[in-house]
Design an enzyme around this catalytic site. Structure first.
Site, short mmCIF file in Angstrom:
data_model
loop_
_atom_site.label_atom_id
_atom_site.label_comp_id
_atom_site.label_asym_id
_atom_site.label_seq_id
_atom_site.Cartn_x
_atom_site.Cartn_y
_atom_site.Cartn_z
N GLU A 54 0.99 -1.28 -0.02
CA GLU A 54 -0.13 -0.03 -0.06
C GLU A 54 0.98 1.14 -0.01
O GLU A 54 0.42 2.26 -0.64
CB GLU A 54 -0.91 0.23 1.19
CG GLU A 54 -2.10 -1.03 1.34
CD GLU A 54 -2.90 -1.11 -0.04
OE1 GLU A 54 -3.47 0.05 -0.25
OE2 GLU A 54 -2.86 -2.17 -0.94
N TRP A 84 1.98 1.68 -3.38
CA TRP A 84 1.14 2.38 -4.26
C TRP A 84 1.29 3.87 -4.20
O TRP A 84 1.17 4.54 -5.29
CB TRP A 84 -0.41 1.73 -4.24
CG TRP A 84 -0.84 0.51 -4.67
CD1 TRP A 84 -0.78 -0.48 -4.25
CD2 TRP A 84 -1.05 0.63 -6.28
NE1 TRP A 84 -1.27 -1.57 -5.20
CE2 TRP A 84 -1.60 -0.89 -6.45
CE3 TRP A 84 -1.45 1.56 -7.23
CZ2 TRP A 84 -1.96 -1.32 -7.61
CZ3 TRP A 84 -1.73 1.23 -8.33
CH2 TRP A 84 -2.07 -0.40 -8.46
N TRP A 133 -19.82 10.13 -21.85
CA TRP A 133 -20.53 10.13 -20.47
C TRP A 133 -22.05 10.55 -20.55
O TRP A 133 -22.46 11.46 -21.22
CB TRP A 133 -19.64 10.75 -19.36
CG TRP A 133 -18.28 10.57 -19.21
CD1 TRP A 133 -17.32 11.15 -19.83
CD2 TRP A 133 -17.64 9.28 -18.72
NE1 TRP A 133 -16.15 10.53 -19.31
CE2 TRP A 133 -16.29 9.27 -18.80
CE3 TRP A 133 -18.31 8.18 -17.92
CZ2 TRP A 133 -15.66 8.18 -18.34
CZ3 TRP A 133 -17.52 7.09 -17.57
CH2 TRP A 133 -16.21 7.43 -17.58
N ASN A 143 -11.38 1.60 1.82
CA ASN A 143 -10.84 1.61 0.89
C ASN A 143 -11.38 0.57 -0.28
O ASN A 143 -11.70 1.05 -1.56
CB ASN A 143 -9.18 1.22 0.86
CG ASN A 143 -8.55 1.38 -0.58
OD1 ASN A 143 -8.59 2.39 -1.10
ND2 ASN A 143 -7.90 0.43 -0.98
N TRP A 191 -15.48 10.33 -14.31
CA TRP A 191 -14.99 9.85 -13.00
C TRP A 191 -14.67 11.32 -12.56
O TRP A 191 -14.32 11.27 -11.18
CB TRP A 191 -13.58 8.92 -13.57
CG TRP A 191 -12.83 9.51 -14.30
CD1 TRP A 191 -12.61 9.38 -15.75
CD2 TRP A 191 -11.75 10.51 -14.13
NE1 TRP A 191 -11.67 10.14 -16.31
CE2 TRP A 191 -10.84 10.64 -15.26
CE3 TRP A 191 -11.09 11.03 -12.90
CZ2 TRP A 191 -9.83 11.58 -15.60
CZ3 TRP A 191 -9.95 12.06 -12.99
CH2 TRP A 191 -9.39 12.15 -14.49
N TRP A 216 -9.51 6.74 -8.88
CA TRP A 216 -10.72 7.00 -9.71
C TRP A 216 -10.40 6.39 -11.08
O TRP A 216 -10.98 5.92 -11.81
CB TRP A 216 -11.17 8.50 -9.67
CG TRP A 216 -12.12 8.82 -8.46
CD1 TRP A 216 -11.80 9.16 -7.31
CD2 TRP A 216 -13.43 8.50 -8.59
NE1 TRP A 216 -12.98 9.34 -6.49
CE2 TRP A 216 -13.93 8.62 -7.29
CE3 TRP A 216 -14.30 8.02 -9.48
CZ2 TRP A 216 -15.25 8.63 -7.02
CZ3 TRP A 216 -15.50 7.81 -9.31
CH2 TRP A 216 -16.12 7.96 -8.04
#
Length: 439
Positions: free
Chosen positions: A260, A263, A291, A326, A344, A367
């Site tokens: 993590e 990331w 969209w 999360n 998004w 996202w």
């Protein structure tokens, strides 16, 4: 003659221990004066006057002030636009050098460039250090000396390079006697900043070895109150050292928690090398998606009234406490992009407004992952089924019932869309956009 000082400008590093910029300032040979600026460019853009992040910062700078006062020094706190504040500080103090830690966001880099130019014009040195990441902008590169755009090879190289050299702490406490001796200044209050208190307690600043030992099993279960570290707000504002956390994870042999942190570094370097991601898709062809952007459907998603319990629980948790588990962040983001075909960027902006741990790099990365437009893009035909996700990660419906008390009764809203239908719609819409010929 006024004593010449070294100023350390605190931003995302609200701590005195293991702080790179502070360490270099304390070793500069001059007395050190810490400074914090409430940046009006950021605060004036906030929609709500009760903001958990601002409340957290005020809490933490009061803690810093208490620590510095005990050492006979002070934290200088100012409110305004950074350039204007630095012009005032230059007039008020004899400044030899300014030390600060590097920030990766586009606005922050522009701000620091302007401040650096102002200081250099006055003959004042401006020094930046790596502190909020373990590896900096160009420290993890491919064999071709290019930034990685896929997480898996990046993480492999990241782990190979993760030696004690990169994890050792900056021993700032050895030099605390170098703080400038002066009377403590008064700290600005929330009210003086035109903000109101939310009043909810913030999570603790530590993570237990017990959690690290079970983290791999518990981190995806939102019903568990302490299944994750909830340290994200402390990492966001630097009240805890990233190096300290990595050392603890390595000592506990917890590769999942360490992953993590990897990331986090990865998304920082993506934002640095590819700043267009702040407003556009990492993969440009994803900006061709048609969209739907239905405002009524977006409002239902924001309010947690979609009729899909795990989605509604997540959104209500976010709206209530400014934080969301999360795993549920991934589910709610996927629902907005794939089920509702809403851009998004709408969801990213809503999270940015509500999350107490909002961090542009991680929020944007998450996202874009959900939308399929990012670096490690999930295939566009992967559409999370929120019913199956709930069955897998909240099988006893503990999390859902905590946040959606009317679930299971006639008062609970019906599903706003049919999963099978919208899944097919999303795949068709994505395929059409991605198969378009380049102009």
């Amino acid at each position: 003659m006024t004593e010449t000082l070294s100023l350390v400008w605190l931003r995302r590093d609200l701590r005195l221990h293991d702080n790179a910029a502070l360490y270099h300032a304390l070793k500069s040979g001059r007395p050190v004066l810490p400074v914090f600026i409430f940046d009006r460019t950021i605060l004036d853009a906030l929609d709500e006057r009760a903001d958990r992040r601002v409340e957290f910062i005020v809490q933490e700078i009061n803690r810093l002030q208490a620590e510095l006062t005990a050492m006979g020094s002070t934290l200088v706190v100012r409110y305004g636009h950074p350039i204007a504040v630095w012009k005032e500080l230059i007039q008020q103090y004899s400044i030899g050098d300014v030390f600060t830690n590097y920030d990766y966001e586009v606005y922050a880099k522009e701000r620091d460039k302007a401040v650096g130019e102002l200081l250099n014009e006055q003959g004042i040195g401006f020094h930046t250090s790596k502190d909020q990441t373990i590896f900096d902008r160009d420290e993890i590169l491919s064999g071709k000396k290019a930034p990685y755009t896929v997480f898996t090879p990046y993480s492999k190289k990241w782990r190979e390079e993760l030696t004690e050299f990169y994890l050792r702490a900056y021993p700032t406490e050895r030099y605390f006697s170098h703080f400038w001796k002066t009377q403590p200044e008064r700290i600005l209050t929330l009210a003086e900043l035109n903000f109101k208190a939310v009043g909810e307690p913030f999570p603790a600043r530590t993570v237990s070895d017990e959690l690290l030992n079970t983290y791999k099993k518990t981190r995806d279960l939102p019903a568990l109150q302490h299944g994750t570290s909830q340290l994200s707000i402390h990492l966001r504002f630097g009240t805890i050292s990233i190096r300290e956390l990595a050392r603890q994870a390595k000592a506990a042999n917890d590769s999942t928690f360490l992953n993590e942190l990897c990331w986090r570094d990865f998304y920082f370097q993506v934002l640095h090398h590819f700043p267009h991601v702040e407003k556009n898709s990492f993969r440009p062809k994803y900006d061709r998606i048609d969209w739907r952007n239905n405002e009524e459907e977006f409002a239902k998603w924001c309010e947690g009234q979609t009729g899909y319990p795990i989605v509604d629980a997540g959104m209500r948790q976010l709206n209530t406490i400014g934080w969301m588990h999360n795993r549920v962040r991934m589910i709610t983001a996927s629902f907005l992009c794939k089920h509702l075909l809403i851009d998004w960027r709408w969801g990213e902006a809503y999270f940015a407004k509500k999350l107490r741990d909002y961090d542009l790099a991680a929020n944007n990365g998450g996202w874009q992952w959900a939308a399929g437009s990012g670096t490690d893009a999930a295939p566009y035909f992967r559409v999370f089924n929120p019913i199956l996700q709930a069955e897998k990660f909240d099988p006893k419906e503990v999390y859902i019932r905590r946040w959606v008390p009317e679930f299971g009764s006639s008062k609970y809203t019906k599903p706003m869309v049919d999963h099978a239908m919208v899944r097919e719609r999303a795949i068709t819409t994505y395929k059409k956009a991605l198969n378009q010929q380049e102009d």
